[in-house]
Design a protein around this motif. Sequence first.
Motif, PDB file in Angstrom:
ATOM      1  N   PHE A   1       0.845  -1.195   0.000  1.00  0.00           N
ATOM      2  CA  PHE A   1       0.000   0.000   0.000  1.00  0.00           C
ATOM      3  C   PHE A   1       0.882   1.247   0.000  1.00  0.00           C
ATOM      4  O   PHE A   1       1.763   1.406   0.836  1.00  0.00           O
ATOM      5  CB  PHE A   1      -0.877  -0.027   1.245  1.00  0.00           C
TER       6      PHE A   1
ATOM      7  N   GLU B   1      -2.004   5.671  -3.753  1.00  0.00           N
ATOM      8  CA  GLU B   1      -3.319   5.055  -3.881  1.00  0.00           C
ATOM      9  C   GLU B   1      -4.397   5.854  -3.162  1.00  0.00           C
ATOM     10  O   GLU B   1      -5.584   5.693  -3.441  1.00  0.00           O
ATOM     11  CB  GLU B   1      -3.248   3.616  -3.372  1.00  0.00           C
TER      12      GLU B   1
ATOM     13  N   SER C   1     -10.048   3.954  -8.061  1.00  0.00           N
ATOM     14  CA  SER C   1      -9.344   2.716  -8.404  1.00  0.00           C
ATOM     15  C   SER C   1      -9.246   1.811  -7.188  1.00  0.00           C
ATOM     16  O   SER C   1      -9.261   0.585  -7.314  1.00  0.00           O
ATOM     17  CB  SER C   1      -7.943   3.034  -8.944  1.00  0.00           C
ATOM     18  N   THR C   2      -9.128   2.417  -6.011  1.00  0.00           N
ATOM     19  CA  THR C   2      -9.052   1.628  -4.788  1.00  0.00           C
ATOM     20  C   THR C   2     -10.331   0.826  -4.586  1.00  0.00           C
ATOM     21  O   THR C   2     -10.300  -0.336  -4.188  1.00  0.00           O
ATOM     22  CB  THR C   2      -8.814   2.549  -3.576  1.00  0.00           C
TER      23      THR C   2
ATOM     24  N   LYS D   1       0.728   6.710 -11.905  1.00  0.00           N
ATOM     25  CA  LYS D   1      -0.193   7.118 -10.843  1.00  0.00           C
ATOM     26  C   LYS D   1       0.015   8.569 -10.416  1.00  0.00           C
ATOM     27  O   LYS D   1      -0.749   9.079  -9.596  1.00  0.00           O
ATOM     28  CB  LYS D   1      -0.009   6.206  -9.618  1.00  0.00           C
TER      29      LYS D   1
ATOM     30  N   TYR E   1      -3.690   0.141 -13.406  1.00  0.00           N
ATOM     31  CA  TYR E   1      -2.759   1.282 -13.455  1.00  0.00           C
ATOM     32  C   TYR E   1      -3.372   2.469 -14.210  1.00  0.00           C
ATOM     33  O   TYR E   1      -2.648   3.298 -14.747  1.00  0.00           O
ATOM     34  CB  TYR E   1      -1.431   0.897 -14.104  1.00  0.00           C
TER      35      TYR E   1
END
Length: 706
Positions: A98, A102, A108-109, A329, A362
């Motif tokens: 993690f 993020e 996306s999580t 990201k 991604y």
Amino acid sequence: MKEIIKKYLYNYYFLCIASAFVINFLIEIFSRHSIVAAFNYLIHSPVVFTYNVLLILLTFSLILLVRRKFFVFTTISLIWLAGGITNGIVLNNRVTPFTANELKLISSTFDILEKYFSKFQIGLIGVGIALAIIGVIIAFFKAPRSKNKVNYKKNIPLFAAGIISFVLLTQGALKANIISDYFGNIAFAYLDYGFPYCFTNTLLNTGIKRPVNYTQATIEKLAETLMNSEDSSKLDNSNLVASNDNSMVPQKQAPNIIMLQLESFFDPTHMIDLEFSEDPVPNFRKLKEQFSSGYLKVPSVGAGTANTEFEVISGMNLEFFGAGEYPYKTILRKTTAESINYDLKDLGYSTHAIHNNKGTFYTRQKVFKMLGFDTFTSIEYMNIEETTPLGWAKDKYLTKSIVDALKSTEGQDYIYTISVQGHGDYPTTPVENHSKITVSGLDDTERLTSFEYFTNEMYEMDQFIAELIQALSLINEDIVLVMYGDHLPTLGIEDAELSNGDIFETEYVIWNNFGLEKQDTDIEAYQLGAHVLNQLGIHHGTLINYHQQYKDTPDYLDNLKLLQYDMLYGERYIYGGVNPYEPTKMQMGVNEVLISEVYNDEDGNFIVKGQNFTEYSRVKINDTAHETTYIDPNTLMVSDYTLNEDDRFAIQQVTVTNHVLSTSAKYKVGQEEENNQFYDQGFEEGYMAGYQAALEALGQPVQEVE
């Protein structure tokens, strides 16, 4: 006893020190999924463990500046524990830990949660988060305040001194190699350096730090040197000429270029101690003997597919970015970047990306627009009939998508293909009816089982390579196929176990069908694109030219960092102060999804006829998406719907988490002439005829490359 409790438990300084130690130990238990492993880490890495305790303690020092000390203490404790628990959950379901990035990709999580957990488990996670929030709110209103006012004159300098001391401590630890600011394998880094340090690093250390010599004059001088270098005379030999509209076009027919990035692919026989019942990669080995090849230095080990991908596509060195950073990201969500795609598009190429995994992984469906791709064919646009025992799509289905991309345009194509079959984590218990090749040589039975599983996946991927070359050989166009592994697998491989002695090295080979000269050399992943184009006589693009001209000069890396900073974070002096690259209007899937007919069958089912349907196709009627049954590439079915001639229909391609990637043109009964107005039947028939010839080859037994 009461005096002891009063003296220590009500002493915030003692409480913070003790809690920092306990919290860090709990975080390590979560990360390693073992109390014993956490104890071993404490015993064998006491300095690193203590460093992380001090980092947590530094965050607790905020209580010096507030009266609500217990509230701040509780909140900070919950944040650290929540991060540690999240990391433990994530590592239980994937290889990479993690990271702070993020938190910026919350949508996306949620996609990840839906993939890895049941609805009940997600509900439990939600309840846990809700209870934590309620606890913080109660602490805010109910927890006691300090009776004494904050002594800012004393506490602010003390707080600042703590920060300065920790920064100096960190610099010393970096110089002593106790910790590192570069993570070749982010999963290993979290285990070696601890979650608190690594997570904080991913939060604070992002992007490329401004070089001390970065100025407009420096960049302009570099640009002038680049254009006036003696080596730039190579440009005169480029196969580019000016067309009638003064744009640069190929003087002669340029080849199609296919990059094939193979997931975790490497030759298992490089493992010194392993023995195999037969050669696991015979085709790749023969290709290395006949075509240009060498070792490829990649930026990661065991994970980090997107980072090898980024280096190859952009020509940028990942070492200049923050520790463990994924540009996909971070910066590429904000800006475009010069890439081999944009360079080749200037020369008339069409650019395609292909990946037999979900399109949102991604956030490629967004990032690829920033890198100049015209189309992106993800698994949602493929008909996958067979997966590995771990559930990953087999790579043999990529052949059709690659041939489709080649046939989709009349001109030259650049195709970047990312495979997935070799993906871990690899089973430690035997998989029934899986092993054609047996492996021996290790005393660790579980690890040997993992290696045997991996070796047999490599064997199948090697067979796919042969199939692909068979299909490409039937196409009457010049083609270059560059194949390489993105990183070594997650099998705990160390340098001393490899014949080449470097876990950051994979291999590449450059197959072609027109007699390109064999040139073997070892290169970095960010040099691969320039290396291939140099062999083809193409010298177009700032970074392409830079790599081709200055790869062996003393200031090569320093000036490369200057260029990368200027292009992504600076003033873009190299481009005259303006970013010349616009995001592309990328099409999802090469083949258009179309509806040709709709009707109710005898059983009352609503049938949709068309083309290029997959298991990820969903029928949308007016503004509502309906549960859809996939029948075949030309047929979809919706139960319990009665056709209404006023309705409009479309097909959505959706991920397993119901993210809509694309929606087809609308279809309405009675307006067939207006429906699918961009569909060219003549082109489709011509395309299918050419493609069918390639498909026939795939029906033959796989033969080793001659």
